[in-house]
Design a protein around this motif. Structure first.
Motif, mmCIF file in Angstrom:
data_model
loop_
_atom_site.group_PDB
_atom_site.id
_atom_site.type_symbol
_atom_site.label_atom_id
_atom_site.label_comp_id
_atom_site.label_asym_id
_atom_site.label_seq_id
_atom_site.Cartn_x
_atom_site.Cartn_y
_atom_site.Cartn_z
ATOM 1 N N ARG A 15 1.407 5.429 -4.279
ATOM 2 C CA ARG A 15 0.842 5.659 -2.951
ATOM 3 C C ARG A 15 0.709 4.335 -2.216
ATOM 4 N NH1 ARG A 15 -4.933 8.699 -1.668
ATOM 5 N NH2 ARG A 15 -4.764 8.643 0.612
ATOM 6 N N THR A 16 1.126 4.310 -0.962
ATOM 7 C CA THR A 16 1.084 3.079 -0.174
ATOM 8 C C THR A 16 0.096 3.216 0.978
ATOM 9 O OG1 THR A 16 2.910 3.764 1.267
ATOM 10 C CG2 THR A 16 3.476 2.570 -0.757
ATOM 11 N N SER A 17 -0.047 2.133 1.708
ATOM 12 C CA SER A 17 -1.001 2.094 2.810
ATOM 13 C C SER A 17 -0.572 0.998 3.774
ATOM 14 C CB SER A 17 -2.406 1.809 2.262
ATOM 15 O OG SER A 17 -3.306 1.456 3.298
ATOM 16 N N ARG A 18 -1.136 1.066 4.986
ATOM 17 C CA ARG A 18 -0.908 -0.019 5.964
ATOM 18 C C ARG A 18 -1.645 -1.282 5.560
ATOM 19 N NH1 ARG A 18 -2.837 0.238 10.901
ATOM 20 N NH2 ARG A 18 -4.424 1.822 10.543
ATOM 21 N N LEU A 19 -2.603 -1.168 4.667
ATOM 22 C CA LEU A 19 -3.366 -2.321 4.180
ATOM 23 C C LEU A 19 -2.718 -2.831 2.905
ATOM 24 C CD1 LEU A 19 -5.766 -4.247 3.931
ATOM 25 C CD2 LEU A 19 -7.120 -2.340 3.030
ATOM 26 N N LEU A 20 -2.068 -3.985 2.999
ATOM 27 C CA LEU A 20 -1.365 -4.581 1.856
ATOM 28 C C LEU A 20 -2.181 -5.735 1.295
ATOM 29 C CD1 LEU A 20 1.057 -3.063 3.282
ATOM 30 C CD2 LEU A 20 2.507 -4.895 2.365
ATOM 31 N N ARG A 21 -2.252 -5.780 -0.034
ATOM 32 C CA ARG A 21 -2.914 -6.890 -0.726
ATOM 33 C C ARG A 21 -1.887 -7.554 -1.645
ATOM 34 N NH1 ARG A 21 -7.887 -4.956 -3.946
ATOM 35 N NH2 ARG A 21 -8.732 -4.771 -1.812
ATOM 36 N N PHE A 22 -1.705 -8.838 -1.492
ATOM 37 C CA PHE A 22 -0.686 -9.548 -2.253
ATOM 38 C C PHE A 22 -1.035 -11.028 -2.302
ATOM 39 C CE2 PHE A 22 0.500 -9.331 2.186
ATOM 40 C CZ PHE A 22 0.893 -10.611 2.499
ATOM 41 N N THR A 23 -0.223 -11.803 -3.004
ATOM 42 C CA THR A 23 -0.380 -13.253 -3.023
ATOM 43 C C THR A 23 0.722 -13.880 -2.184
ATOM 44 O OG1 THR A 23 1.026 -13.613 -4.963
ATOM 45 C CG2 THR A 23 -1.312 -13.125 -5.365
ATOM 46 N N ASP A 74 -7.043 2.746 2.081
ATOM 47 C CA ASP A 74 -7.072 2.291 0.699
ATOM 48 C C ASP A 74 -6.018 1.212 0.549
ATOM 49 O OD1 ASP A 74 -9.027 4.127 -0.098
ATOM 50 O OD2 ASP A 74 -7.502 5.698 -0.341
ATOM 51 N N PRO A 75 -6.350 0.087 -0.078
ATOM 52 C CA PRO A 75 -5.369 -1.001 -0.162
ATOM 53 C C PRO A 75 -4.188 -0.646 -1.054
ATOM 54 C CG PRO A 75 -7.301 -1.501 -1.483
ATOM 55 C CD PRO A 75 -7.630 -0.266 -0.703
ATOM 56 N N PHE A 76 -3.013 -1.047 -0.603
ATOM 57 C CA PHE A 76 -1.805 -0.978 -1.416
ATOM 58 C C PHE A 76 -1.624 -2.353 -2.039
ATOM 59 C CE2 PHE A 76 3.000 -1.692 -1.010
ATOM 60 C CZ PHE A 76 3.231 -1.360 -2.343
ATOM 61 N N VAL A 77 -1.833 -2.434 -3.335
ATOM 62 C CA VAL A 77 -1.765 -3.711 -4.045
ATOM 63 C C VAL A 77 -0.349 -3.924 -4.547
ATOM 64 C CG1 VAL A 77 -2.682 -5.105 -5.936
ATOM 65 C CG2 VAL A 77 -4.173 -3.481 -4.735
ATOM 66 N N VAL A 78 0.295 -4.975 -4.074
ATOM 67 C CA VAL A 78 1.653 -5.305 -4.500
ATOM 68 C C VAL A 78 1.576 -5.950 -5.876
ATOM 69 C CG1 VAL A 78 3.736 -6.607 -3.985
ATOM 70 C CG2 VAL A 78 2.406 -5.587 -2.121
ATOM 71 N N VAL A 79 2.289 -5.386 -6.842
ATOM 72 C CA VAL A 79 2.198 -5.873 -8.220
ATOM 73 C C VAL A 79 3.298 -6.880 -8.528
ATOM 74 C CG1 VAL A 79 2.200 -5.218 -10.654
ATOM 75 C CG2 VAL A 79 1.106 -3.727 -8.951
ATOM 76 N N ALA A 80 4.561 -6.456 -8.358
ATOM 77 C CA ALA A 80 5.671 -7.334 -8.737
ATOM 78 C C ALA A 80 6.164 -8.161 -7.562
ATOM 79 C CB ALA A 80 6.813 -6.511 -9.332
#
Length: 352
Positions: free
Chosen positions: A94-102, A16-22
């Motif tokens: 919750r985090t994951s090895r799959l990171l989503r960010f800009t 499941d992707p861990f989406v970086v917000v800040a």
């Protein structure tokens, strides 16, 4: 219209992707990466592998000729990722090895500009991180085995009509991710680290933070031992010159450096500038303490660099040139291979 996933389901069906917000988390580094030669210290393309051994610990690093080995500047991607993961877990996310960010989040988080050149360099860093192959026995337990991985298993970008990268997804290796979610294997670092421009300079700060920590007595290294520990391709004499230049500049945030030549081989003493701030496992400060212990790495005899018989240094520590202290907890538990007595027993060696 629903957004299509960047990765094919076959590649990430269990992530499941861990989406970086800040993206503005305090910087943290992974201990194993701070004390062993995992990266090239030069910006020029490095093809020659790193082969390192210290007792039962082995590290082998190879880069593909097309891209070369990942550099210590490329490691900023991993530091930033580790910082986001630790910060999120501290807040119950919750985090994951799959990171989503800009890319903007990452570049600003490591103190870089956000122009077209920086975006291009960021993508080149991802290519090197993916094409660099690491094999190591670190953290393999009682029945150790060699584990092999790349710093970035997969990555993909989403671009707008103008071609500008708008989003990135990366998959981190399990070995690295485990070393981040285990808080005992992570140390906070000074944000001013990202301002350091030299490869050896950056590497030396990470070694200082890992070994000297906030111990009043600091840590002592023989320069020859440091050279072996770095995996640098520089000749020992050139490496020593670089260390002397760094000592003259006093550029490591939170640490004062001193060269000692009175007896035996030339040594580098790394001294912290402020008292130890002790953190609990969640990263919250709960007190201060100091440890009256002097660590040594490859140094058989400890000199006093002109100090009288009652002290270990001739001058008081200078003020921090960056105006920042080094946070974090004591780190005496995993320094065995750099203590000179342990090193002699284990037979430390590195091939560059």
């Amino acid at each position: 219209m629903a957004r299509e996933p960047l990765f094919r389901p076959a590649a990430t069906d269990r992530l499941d992707p861990f989406v970086v917000v800040a993206g503005d988390a305090s910087p943290r580094d992974q201990r194993d990466l701070m004390e062993r030669p995992f990266f090239s210290l030069s910006k020029s393309r490095r093809i020659r592998p790193i082969l390192y051994r210290a007792g039962d610990v082995e590290v082998q690093v190879q880069g593909l000729p097309e891209h070369g080995m990942a550099t210590i500047w490329d490691a900023d991607v991993l530091i930033w990722a580790a910082s986001q993961i630790v910060d999120a877990e501290n807040h119950g996310v919750r985090t994951s090895r799959l990171l989503r960010f800009t890319p903007y989040q990452l570049l600003t988080g490591v103190g870089r500009a956000t122009g077209a050149t920086e975006y291009r360099l960021f993508k080149a860093a991802l290519r090197r991180l993916q094409s660099t192959v690491v094999a190591t026995t670190i953290r393999q337990g009682e029945h150790w085995r060699r584990q092999q991985f790349s710093w970035v298993n997969e990555w993909e970008e989403r671009s707008g009509r103008s071609g500008r990268v708008e989003g990135v997804e990366i998959v981190l290796p399990e070995w690295f991710y485990r070393g981040v979610v285990d808080r005992s294997l992570v140390l906070s670092i000074d944000p001013h680290y990202f301002r350091l421009t030299g490869g050896i300079e950056r590497w030396l700060y990470r070694v200082a933070r890992k070994h000297a920590g906030r111990q009043p007595g600091g840590w002592v290294f023989e320069l020859a031992h440091l050279h072996h520990k770095s995996g640098s391709l520089a000749r020992p004499s050139d490496f020593a010159l670089d260390i002397r230049r760094i000592v003259r500049r006093q550029s490591l945030p939170g640490y004062r450096l001193m060269l000692e030549r009175a007896q035996g081989p030339e040594r580098l003493r790394i001294l912290p500038m402020v008292a130890e701030i002790v953190l609990d496992r969640s990263g919250d400060r709960f007190g201060e303490r100091s440890v009256d212990r002097l660590g040594t790495s490859g140094a058989a005899i400890i000199g006093t660099s002109g100090a009288g018989p009652s002290g270990h240094r001739a001058h008081e520590a200078a003020s921090n040139p960056c105006g920042a202290s080094v946070p974090g907890a004591l780190n005496l538990d995993s320094n065995l291979e750099s203590n000179f007595l342990e090193a002699q027993a284990l037979g430390v060696g590195v091939t560059r």
